[in-house]
Design a protein around this motif. Structure first.
Motif, mmCIF file in Angstrom:
data_model
loop_
_atom_site.group_PDB
_atom_site.id
_atom_site.type_symbol
_atom_site.label_atom_id
_atom_site.label_comp_id
_atom_site.label_asym_id
_atom_site.label_seq_id
_atom_site.Cartn_x
_atom_site.Cartn_y
_atom_site.Cartn_z
ATOM 1 N N LYS A 47 0.839 -1.202 0.000
ATOM 2 C CA LYS A 47 0.000 0.000 0.000
ATOM 3 C C LYS A 47 0.871 1.248 0.000
ATOM 4 N N ASN A 48 1.899 1.240 0.840
ATOM 5 C CA ASN A 48 2.765 2.404 0.981
ATOM 6 C C ASN A 48 3.752 2.559 -0.167
ATOM 7 N N LEU A 49 3.835 1.576 -1.032
ATOM 8 C CA LEU A 49 4.652 1.697 -2.241
ATOM 9 C C LEU A 49 3.803 2.044 -3.459
ATOM 10 N N ILE A 50 2.564 1.601 -3.450
ATOM 11 C CA ILE A 50 1.656 1.883 -4.563
ATOM 12 C C ILE A 50 1.210 3.341 -4.556
ATOM 13 N N LEU A 51 0.898 3.871 -3.390
ATOM 14 C CA LEU A 51 0.409 5.251 -3.308
ATOM 15 C C LEU A 51 1.393 6.276 -3.881
ATOM 16 N N PRO A 52 2.700 6.156 -3.636
ATOM 17 C CA PRO A 52 3.626 7.134 -4.229
ATOM 18 C C PRO A 52 3.981 6.850 -5.687
ATOM 19 N N GLY A 53 3.447 5.778 -6.272
ATOM 20 C CA GLY A 53 3.623 5.570 -7.702
ATOM 21 C C GLY A 53 4.690 4.585 -8.126
ATOM 22 N N THR A 54 4.953 3.546 -7.340
ATOM 23 C CA THR A 54 5.880 2.496 -7.772
ATOM 24 C C THR A 54 5.373 1.894 -9.087
ATOM 25 N N SER A 504 1.479 -4.693 12.077
ATOM 26 C CA SER A 504 1.705 -4.827 10.643
ATOM 27 C C SER A 504 1.698 -3.469 9.948
ATOM 28 N N ALA A 505 0.807 -2.587 10.396
ATOM 29 C CA ALA A 505 0.724 -1.259 9.800
ATOM 30 C C ALA A 505 2.000 -0.469 10.065
ATOM 31 N N PHE A 506 2.540 -0.605 11.272
ATOM 32 C CA PHE A 506 3.779 0.100 11.607
ATOM 33 C C PHE A 506 4.942 -0.427 10.770
ATOM 34 N N ILE A 507 5.084 -1.750 10.729
ATOM 35 C CA ILE A 507 6.166 -2.345 9.944
ATOM 36 C C ILE A 507 5.950 -2.061 8.459
ATOM 37 N N GLY A 508 4.676 -2.021 8.043
ATOM 38 C CA GLY A 508 4.382 -1.710 6.650
ATOM 39 C C GLY A 508 4.904 -0.345 6.246
ATOM 40 N N GLY A 509 4.720 0.633 7.117
ATOM 41 C CA GLY A 509 5.230 1.972 6.827
ATOM 42 C C GLY A 509 6.740 2.032 6.886
#
Length: 544
Positions: A47-54, A504-509
């Motif tokens: 999610k955190n890689l898709i939002l900035p445009g990977t 998971s959300a913390f590690i995800g970020g």
């Protein structure tokens, strides 16, 4: 891309463009990321890689969505139960950003490693979540050979874990990229590159053209503080054997010397001259001697820099050109950064001073560009480095870093394990590295029993004794005293390998942040292990 399309994209990614610039965004948009297992942690990372445009992502997962997935994974719903976890996660994640392409493989990583190992070599970065030790080591060996970075992540109850495996992180160049990716550290507290201790000709000429004594009140109070320090430094040197202030006492005297230059009104009271106040406050940092940072000096002596070949990365060619510059035209200094801090001044003189630094930086870039082309000819390599690449490299030359991580095989081999670092946490009960030891123990447990301790509620207590036995054997292999408290062992069994969405959300970020560092070649990634303790909300980074 049309002008309107480019403008829309700039607006969409405005905040991140301010962080890593056009060249960083370009690298991100061309990146191909593979996620192994669409767990709660894995989908949070994506999610955190898709939002900035990977550019694109591929999920490899042979599992079906279970009730447990629905309970802890934000991207899975109850109507997905029984369906392919890879497919469902890909479809839902793809909705986050139309610019990103999503794909999936309904196959286990173990199967792919056996039937099509070359598959994993096609990615910019591979992110692995919740892999057992055996599979992880197989993947590590394959990606190390292919020179593909690996980011290992897992959440185990209230414990978060990350491990970065990258052979050499310097940045790479491909024909499709618009610019070279560099290891730019973006330091939070770097000294400005002002060269007041060794002023260049353009700075000397400009400062000498200004006469503080003959200026009217307005001009005197709006002369950039950098010029003020330069002027008073020349006067100081006249009575101090041409030496600049060096120690605390001399710098204190120099500050008072500048303070005396503040003009006074008819009553003898000092006027408010903010530029002089800024000059006094800036003395300590402005007079820091110009020198090559130790990290850059050590890289100058790296065999990859001294022994260039046709196969050398552009990073090393650029670094060698900078090294040659420091030994010749630079007279022991790196190319000028070409920037100055904000300061109280009228626009005209501030811009003039800014241009003085920019013009000198441009001259240094030109010299180094010629050096790069000469080096390319010497090693018989086609030109693959643009003027913009050289400019960017020169600007960050003081902050370049090369990260070389160890392989997981070295870490997991008792003969080459960093037992000194691991053992230090046993002596300190508050050291979160103890969870690294416990995670290694639960992996051993899985290898022996094909399940994690406490997987079933009625096995928590019996598994405590089994896990403790495995833990003691592991510590014995490392020659570490068996002093880990039983409470920790019991807690790991109570977790039962569960993933909590908050962890998971913390590690995800955090993991996405590290992934972006690797992809863009900017900032300094972890080296190499990160442990998060959600119970105390503390963390530790350690080189293992």
């Amino acid at each position: 891309m049309s002008g309107k399309g480019k403008l829309d994209k700039n607006n969409k990614y405005d905040r991140q463009l301010r962080l890593w610039g056009d060249h960083g965004q370009s690298a991100l948009e061309q990146a191909r990321v593979c996620l192994i297992n669409a767990t709660a942690t894995g989908t949070e990372i994506l999610k955190n890689l898709i939002l900035p445009g990977t550019g694109s992502f591929t999920i490899v997962d042979g599992n079906k969505v279970s009730g447990e997935d629905v309970g802890n994974n934000f991207f899975l719903t109850s109507d997905c139960i029984g369906k392919s976890r890879a497919k469902v996660a890909t479809e839902l994640l793809s909705e986050l950003n139309d610019d990103v392409s999503g794909n999936y493989m309904e196959e286990t990583p173990e199967s792919l490693l056996t039937t099509n190992p070359g598959f994993f070599g096609n990615f910019t970065l591979v992110i692995a979540t919740n892999l057992c030790e055996r599979t992880l080591l197989q993947l590590d060996a394959l990606l190390w050979e292919k020179n593909v970075p690996l980011l290992v992540c897992r959440c185990y109850g209230f414990v978060g874990y990350m491990r970065l495996v990258v052979k050499e992180h310097t940045g790479e160049y491909t024909e499709t990229q618009s610019s070279l990716k560099l290891t730019e550290s973006h330091p939070d507290s770097a000294h400005e590159d002002l060269r007041l201790d060794r002023p260049f000709d353009g700075l000397v000429k400009y400062c000498d053209s200004l006469d503080l004594d003959s200026m009217d009140k307005k001009d005197h109070s709006h002369t950039p503080w950098l010029v003020v320090i330069y002027k008073y430094l020349q006067k100081w040197k006249e009575s101090h054997n041409n030496e600049a202030p060096k120690n605390y006492k001399e710098k204190k005297e120099f500050k008072e010397f500048i303070r005396e230059g503040i003009r006074k009104n008819e009553d003898g009271v000092p006027e408010e001259e903010e530029n002089f106040d800024e000059a006094i406050k800036s003395v300590n940092t402005a007079l820091v001697p110009t020198r090559i940072p130790s990290e850059a000096s050590s890289l100058f002596e790296d065999p990859c820099c001294t022994n260039l070949t046709a196969g050398s990365k552009p990073f090393w060619i650029l670094l060698r050109a900078v090294k040659d510059f420091t030994q010749k035209e630079g007279n022991g200094a790196l190319p000028l950064r070409g920037t100055i801090p904000d300061m109280t001044a009228d626009s005209k003189r501030y811009i003039e001073l800014q241009n003085v630094y920019r013009e000198q930086a441009a001259r240094d870039v030109t010299v180094i560009s010629h050096g790069v082309q000469e080096l390319l000819q010497q090693i018989g390599k086609e030109s693959c480095i643009s003027e913009d690449d050289v400019k960017t490299f020169c600007k960050h030359a003081a902050f370049v870093r090369v990260l070389r991580c160890r392989r997981l095989h070295e870490e997991y081999n008792p003969k080459t394990a960093n037992t000194q670092e691991i053992g230090s946490c046993v002596e300190d009960e508050e050291n979160d590295l103890v969870f690294y030891i416990l995670l290694r123990a639960v992996d051993r447990f899985y290898e022996e029993y094909s399940r994690y301790p406490g997987w079933y509620d009625d096995q928590v207590e019996p598994d405590v004794h089994k896990l403790k036995s495995i833990l003691m054997k592991l510590l014995q292999e490392w020659s570490i005293p068996p002093t880990i408290k039983d409470d920790y062992v019991h807690e790991m069994c109570r977790y039962g390998a569960s993933e909590l969405h908050t962890v998971s959300a913390f590690i995800g970020g955090t993991a996405a942040q590290e992934a972006i560092k690797v992809i863009t070649g900017q900032f300094v990634p972890i080296n190499n292990t990160f442990i998060y303790n959600a119970m105390k909300q503390t963390s530790v980074t350690v080189k293992l």
